[in-house]
Structures are given as C-alpha cells and as structure tokens.
Design a protein around this motif. Structure first.
Motif, PDB file in Angstrom:
ATOM      1  N   ALA A 195     -23.485  20.212 -68.649  1.00  0.00           N
ATOM      2  CA  ALA A 195     -23.696  21.424 -67.862  1.00  0.00           C
ATOM      3  C   ALA A 195     -22.420  22.259 -67.893  1.00  0.00           C
ATOM      4  O   ALA A 195     -21.343  21.764 -67.554  1.00  0.00           O
ATOM      5  N   LEU A 196     -22.542  23.502 -68.329  1.00  0.00           N
ATOM      6  CA  LEU A 196     -21.427  24.447 -68.331  1.00  0.00           C
ATOM      7  C   LEU A 196     -21.625  25.389 -67.159  1.00  0.00           C
ATOM      8  O   LEU A 196     -22.531  26.223 -67.174  1.00  0.00           O
ATOM      9  N   ARG A 197     -20.803  25.233 -66.112  1.00  0.00           N
ATOM     10  CA  ARG A 197     -20.943  26.009 -64.887  1.00  0.00           C
ATOM     11  C   ARG A 197     -19.632  26.705 -64.556  1.00  0.00           C
ATOM     12  O   ARG A 197     -18.594  26.068 -64.415  1.00  0.00           O
ATOM     13  N   ARG A 198     -19.689  28.022 -64.426  1.00  0.00           N
ATOM     14  CA  ARG A 198     -18.495  28.771 -64.025  1.00  0.00           C
ATOM     15  C   ARG A 198     -18.024  28.299 -62.648  1.00  0.00           C
ATOM     16  O   ARG A 198     -18.847  27.873 -61.816  1.00  0.00           O
ATOM     17  N   PRO A 199     -16.719  28.364 -62.382  1.00  0.00           N
ATOM     18  CA  PRO A 199     -16.202  27.890 -61.092  1.00  0.00           C
ATOM     19  C   PRO A 199     -16.777  28.690 -59.925  1.00  0.00           C
ATOM     20  O   PRO A 199     -17.093  29.876 -60.045  1.00  0.00           O
ATOM     21  N   SER A 200     -16.918  28.010 -58.793  1.00  0.00           N
ATOM     22  CA  SER A 200     -17.403  28.673 -57.576  1.00  0.00           C
ATOM     23  C   SER A 200     -16.345  29.619 -57.034  1.00  0.00           C
ATOM     24  O   SER A 200     -15.146  29.479 -57.301  1.00  0.00           O
ATOM     25  N   TRP A 201     -16.796  30.591 -56.256  1.00  0.00           N
ATOM     26  CA  TRP A 201     -15.867  31.434 -55.515  1.00  0.00           C
ATOM     27  C   TRP A 201     -15.351  30.674 -54.293  1.00  0.00           C
ATOM     28  O   TRP A 201     -16.054  29.825 -53.731  1.00  0.00           O
ATOM     29  N   THR A 202     -14.151  30.990 -53.893  1.00  0.00           N
ATOM     30  CA  THR A 202     -13.602  30.432 -52.652  1.00  0.00           C
ATOM     31  C   THR A 202     -13.092  31.589 -51.794  1.00  0.00           C
ATOM     32  O   THR A 202     -12.509  32.553 -52.320  1.00  0.00           O
ATOM     33  N   PRO A 203     -13.306  31.533 -50.479  1.00  0.00           N
ATOM     34  CA  PRO A 203     -12.869  32.644 -49.613  1.00  0.00           C
ATOM     35  C   PRO A 203     -11.355  32.753 -49.563  1.00  0.00           C
ATOM     36  O   PRO A 203     -10.635  31.751 -49.651  1.00  0.00           O
ATOM     37  N   ALA A 204     -10.887  33.990 -49.433  1.00  0.00           N
ATOM     38  CA  ALA A 204      -9.461  34.278 -49.290  1.00  0.00           C
ATOM     39  C   ALA A 204      -9.182  34.752 -47.871  1.00  0.00           C
ATOM     40  O   ALA A 204     -10.108  35.027 -47.097  1.00  0.00           O
ATOM     41  N   ASP A 205      -7.914  34.829 -47.532  1.00  0.00           N
ATOM     42  CA  ASP A 205      -7.535  35.340 -46.215  1.00  0.00           C
ATOM     43  C   ASP A 205      -8.125  36.731 -46.002  1.00  0.00           C
ATOM     44  O   ASP A 205      -8.002  37.606 -46.864  1.00  0.00           O
ATOM     45  N   GLY A 206      -8.783  36.912 -44.882  1.00  0.00           N
ATOM     46  CA  GLY A 206      -9.383  38.202 -44.564  1.00  0.00           C
ATOM     47  C   GLY A 206     -10.858  38.298 -44.883  1.00  0.00           C
ATOM     48  O   GLY A 206     -11.524  39.254 -44.457  1.00  0.00           O
ATOM     49  N   ASP A 207     -11.379  37.320 -45.626  1.00  0.00           N
ATOM     50  CA  ASP A 207     -12.812  37.333 -45.926  1.00  0.00           C
ATOM     51  C   ASP A 207     -13.621  36.978 -44.680  1.00  0.00           C
ATOM     52  O   ASP A 207     -13.219  36.131 -43.881  1.00  0.00           O
ATOM     53  N   ASN A 208     -14.765  37.628 -44.558  1.00  0.00           N
ATOM     54  CA  ASN A 208     -15.688  37.352 -43.451  1.00  0.00           C
ATOM     55  C   ASN A 208     -17.025  36.935 -44.059  1.00  0.00           C
ATOM     56  O   ASN A 208     -17.970  37.707 -44.128  1.00  0.00           O
ATOM     57  N   TRP A 209     -17.051  35.665 -44.532  1.00  0.00           N
ATOM     58  CA  TRP A 209     -18.229  35.167 -45.224  1.00  0.00           C
ATOM     59  C   TRP A 209     -19.147  34.411 -44.266  1.00  0.00           C
ATOM     60  O   TRP A 209     -18.686  33.709 -43.362  1.00  0.00           O
ATOM     61  N   HIS A 210     -20.450  34.545 -44.511  1.00  0.00           N
ATOM     62  CA  HIS A 210     -21.459  33.833 -43.737  1.00  0.00           C
ATOM     63  C   HIS A 210     -22.328  33.068 -44.727  1.00  0.00           C
ATOM     64  O   HIS A 210     -23.190  33.647 -45.401  1.00  0.00           O
ATOM     65  N   GLY A 211     -22.098  31.759 -44.851  1.00  0.00           N
ATOM     66  CA  GLY A 211     -22.827  30.946 -45.801  1.00  0.00           C
ATOM     67  C   GLY A 211     -24.227  30.614 -45.332  1.00  0.00           C
ATOM     68  O   GLY A 211     -24.441  30.264 -44.172  1.00  0.00           O
ATOM     69  N   VAL A 212     -25.197  30.733 -46.241  1.00  0.00           N
ATOM     70  CA  VAL A 212     -26.594  30.409 -45.940  1.00  0.00           C
ATOM     71  C   VAL A 212     -27.165  29.606 -47.104  1.00  0.00           C
ATOM     72  O   VAL A 212     -26.600  29.577 -48.199  1.00  0.00           O
ATOM     73  N   GLY A 213     -28.313  28.961 -46.862  1.00  0.00           N
ATOM     74  CA  GLY A 213     -28.881  28.093 -47.864  1.00  0.00           C
ATOM     75  C   GLY A 213     -29.970  28.702 -48.723  1.00  0.00           C
ATOM     76  O   GLY A 213     -30.406  28.073 -49.685  1.00  0.00           O
ATOM     77  N   SER A 214     -30.421  29.912 -48.403  1.00  0.00           N
ATOM     78  CA  SER A 214     -31.517  30.524 -49.155  1.00  0.00           C
ATOM     79  C   SER A 214     -31.538  32.026 -48.907  1.00  0.00           C
ATOM     80  O   SER A 214     -30.868  32.535 -47.990  1.00  0.00           O
ATOM     81  N   LEU A 215     -32.342  32.728 -49.695  1.00  0.00           N
ATOM     82  CA  LEU A 215     -32.512  34.164 -49.479  1.00  0.00           C
ATOM     83  C   LEU A 215     -33.189  34.444 -48.145  1.00  0.00           C
ATOM     84  O   LEU A 215     -32.880  35.438 -47.481  1.00  0.00           O
ATOM     85  N   GLU A 216     -34.098  33.571 -47.744  1.00  0.00           N
ATOM     86  CA  GLU A 216     -34.758  33.740 -46.452  1.00  0.00           C
ATOM     87  C   GLU A 216     -33.748  33.633 -45.314  1.00  0.00           C
ATOM     88  O   GLU A 216     -33.791  34.419 -44.347  1.00  0.00           O
ATOM     89  N   GLU A 217     -32.825  32.679 -45.414  1.00  0.00           N
ATOM     90  CA  GLU A 217     -31.776  32.552 -44.403  1.00  0.00           C
ATOM     91  C   GLU A 217     -30.836  33.760 -44.448  1.00  0.00           C
ATOM     92  O   GLU A 217     -30.318  34.183 -43.409  1.00  0.00           O
ATOM     93  N   ALA A 218     -30.616  34.299 -45.627  1.00  0.00           N
ATOM     94  CA  ALA A 218     -29.785  35.501 -45.739  1.00  0.00           C
ATOM     95  C   ALA A 218     -30.438  36.669 -45.007  1.00  0.00           C
ATOM     96  O   ALA A 218     -29.771  37.436 -44.292  1.00  0.00           O
ATOM     97  N   ALA A 219     -31.755  36.814 -45.164  1.00  0.00           N
ATOM     98  CA  ALA A 219     -32.473  37.885 -44.465  1.00  0.00           C
ATOM     99  C   ALA A 219     -32.382  37.701 -42.960  1.00  0.00           C
ATOM    100  O   ALA A 219     -32.194  38.671 -42.212  1.00  0.00           O
ATOM    101  N   ASP A 220     -32.484  36.453 -42.496  1.00  0.00           N
ATOM    102  CA  ASP A 220     -32.350  36.186 -41.060  1.00  0.00           C
ATOM    103  C   ASP A 220     -30.950  36.542 -40.567  1.00  0.00           C
ATOM    104  O   ASP A 220     -30.783  37.065 -39.462  1.00  0.00           O
ATOM    105  N   ALA A 221     -29.940  36.236 -41.388  1.00  0.00           N
ATOM    106  CA  ALA A 221     -28.558  36.491 -40.982  1.00  0.00           C
ATOM    107  C   ALA A 221     -28.283  37.975 -40.793  1.00  0.00           C
ATOM    108  O   ALA A 221     -27.446  38.360 -39.967  1.00  0.00           O
ATOM    109  N   LEU A 222     -28.980  38.824 -41.522  1.00  0.00           N
ATOM    110  CA  LEU A 222     -28.741  40.266 -41.414  1.00  0.00           C
ATOM    111  C   LEU A 222     -29.064  40.783 -40.019  1.00  0.00           C
ATOM    112  O   LEU A 222     -28.390  41.682 -39.507  1.00  0.00           O
ATOM    113  N   THR A 223     -30.067  40.200 -39.398  1.00  0.00           N
ATOM    114  CA  THR A 223     -30.424  40.618 -38.041  1.00  0.00           C
ATOM    115  C   THR A 223     -29.298  40.291 -37.075  1.00  0.00           C
ATOM    116  O   THR A 223     -28.912  41.116 -36.237  1.00  0.00           O
TER     117      THR A 223
END
Length: 259
Positions: free
Chosen positions: A108-136
């Motif tokens: 498996a050839l997989r590009r490295p994951s992103w990692t948050p940097a200082d100042g990032d405001n990330w909200h991790g979710v497990g699916s697109l449906e959870e992403a839609a819920d997070a927007l509310t």
C-alpha cells in the motif's frame, strides 16, 4: 519426478492508481534506463479527464475481490501496489483479499497524514454525516466543502440558511445541498489561491477529508491564518497485515527487492 516446463513469469506490476503518487511511481519506472517490469495502471474511471500515467492503462472496476484475483492470474501479475486515494477503502480491502487469493505480493502506497499545527482549530469526525452534524454546532453559514463531488448527499437538507462552496474536478450529481455553488478546479492549489477563495466567498468553516499530501494542504494554512474552524473527516482503516510506505521511492525499493 518430471521437472516443470512452465516458464518463469516475467515481472508485471499492477498499480491501482488515480493519485499523484501512483502517477509518479509509473513515471519513475518508465524513466529507468535499463527498463523494468511491465506496468499496468488501473483507474476507477470516476474522473472525466484524468492525467494518464505512462505504460499500460485500464479504466473501470474489476468486479469485486474475486474479479480482481481473476485479473491478477489471467494477466500473470507478479506484484500489486495499491496507490489509491486514502478514502478508497473498498478497493483497498478488495486488493488485500485478491492478492491473498492469487498469492501476489501487495504493497500500500499512502501519502502521509496531515498533522495539526499551532493555531489550527480542527474538529475530527468519522464520516461525512458526522461532518454535516458538526456544522450545526459550529453555527456555520458559508461552508467551503472540499471533500469532492461524491458524498454530497450527507449535506443535502442540512442547516437551514447554510450555503456551500463545493470544489471538485468534475461537476457533482444530485442529491446535494440546495444552496450551493460548484467551483471546478484541480490541484495542486497554492496558498495565495486558497486565501483568495476564503476571502472572495466569505467562508466561515472549511470541511475536508484527511487525505494528506501537499497538493491540497494550503487550504489548512489559509484557514489557520484566517482563524477558521476546519472539520476533518478521519481516514478509514487500512487492511491489516498489508505493508505500507509513504513515498514512490519507498515503493520502488520494495519492488526492487522482488525483481
């Protein structure tokens, strides 16, 4: 005992592609001065005008793991490299089952994951449906949706008064959000360009898949600079027991050890 008269198989590599990494791997093999294995790259066919790699190219599915295993046997494939998108979970699991069935080495050839940097405001979710819920919960009004043209049904009918800027290579098909503008574009993207998108469309939340790599990472920097929250859909799990590398160079080294 009668000795086998079957001729040894000449090297034949199948690359499950569609990513920059897959294309770079095929290019590196094609550029070798003394030749290398026969290379076939398989593309899913979901993009209308893909950037084609050198070597043989096939387009379309295989018909599940059994169909892929049959193809590996019929075309005398000696090595399989899964260089699909990190979110192409179905083909990755099919590849693992097919390789085991056909007794073909799999990487498996997989590009490295992103990692948050200082100042990032990330909200991790497990699916697109959870992403839609997070927007509310984030009280989003103008959303930059960078998850591609598929899966937009998760956002259809969500968030009364919410508006979406959807960026994709090809135009999406319904169902998708009622209040939406489609921005047709293909990476890599620049930091200045991403800053301008956020400014021009007065974006207040960014949604992305955690695809990794450099081509689409500038949006994360632009969002950090603007103080915007980013909803990040986590990668699906990878098949257990499959060797994984992060770069085409590492994939070449793995291949060289088998030829």
């Amino acid at each position: 005992m009668t000795p086998s008269t079957e001729a040894p198989r000449s090297p034949h590599l199948l690359i499950l592609g569609g990513t920059t990494e897959a294309r770079r791997l095929a290019e590196a093999l094609d550029a070798r001065p003394h030749g290398g294995p026969r290379v076939t790259t398989s593309l899913a066919g979901r993009v209308a005008r893909p950037a084609l790699p050198p070597g043989e190219v096939r387009v379309g599915g295989f018909g599940g793991p059994e169909g892929l295993a049959d193809w590996l046997r019929a075309h005398r494939v000696t090595a399989l490299i899964d260089a699909t998108h990190p979110f192409a979970a179905t083909i990755s699991f099919n590849a693992a089952r097919a390789a085991a069935s056909a007794h073909v080495p799999l990487l498996a050839l997989r590009r490295p994951s992103w990692t948050p940097a200082d100042g990032d405001n990330w909200h991790g979710v497990g699916s697109l449906e959870e992403a839609a819920d997070a927007l509310t919960g984030l009280r989003a009004r103008r959303v930059f949706l960078t998850t591609g043209r598929t899966g937009l049904s998760a956002f259809a009918g969500r968030g009364e008064g919410m508006w979406f800027l959807v960026r994709s290579v090809d135009a999406p098909e319904p169902p998708y959000p009622a209040r939406m503008e489609n921005l047709l574009d293909r990476g890599p993207f620049t930091l200045d360009g991403e800053r301008e998108v956020l400014r021009r469309y007065t974006i207040d939340v960014v949604v992305t898949k955690e695809s990794g790599g450099e081509a689409t990472a500038p949006k994360l920097t632009a969002a950090r600079e603007a103080g915007l929250p980013v909803v990040v859909v986590r990668r699906p799990p990878v098949p257990e027991g499959v060797t994984e590398v992060a770069t085409p160079a590492e994939a070449l080294a793995w291949l060289d050890r088998r030829t």
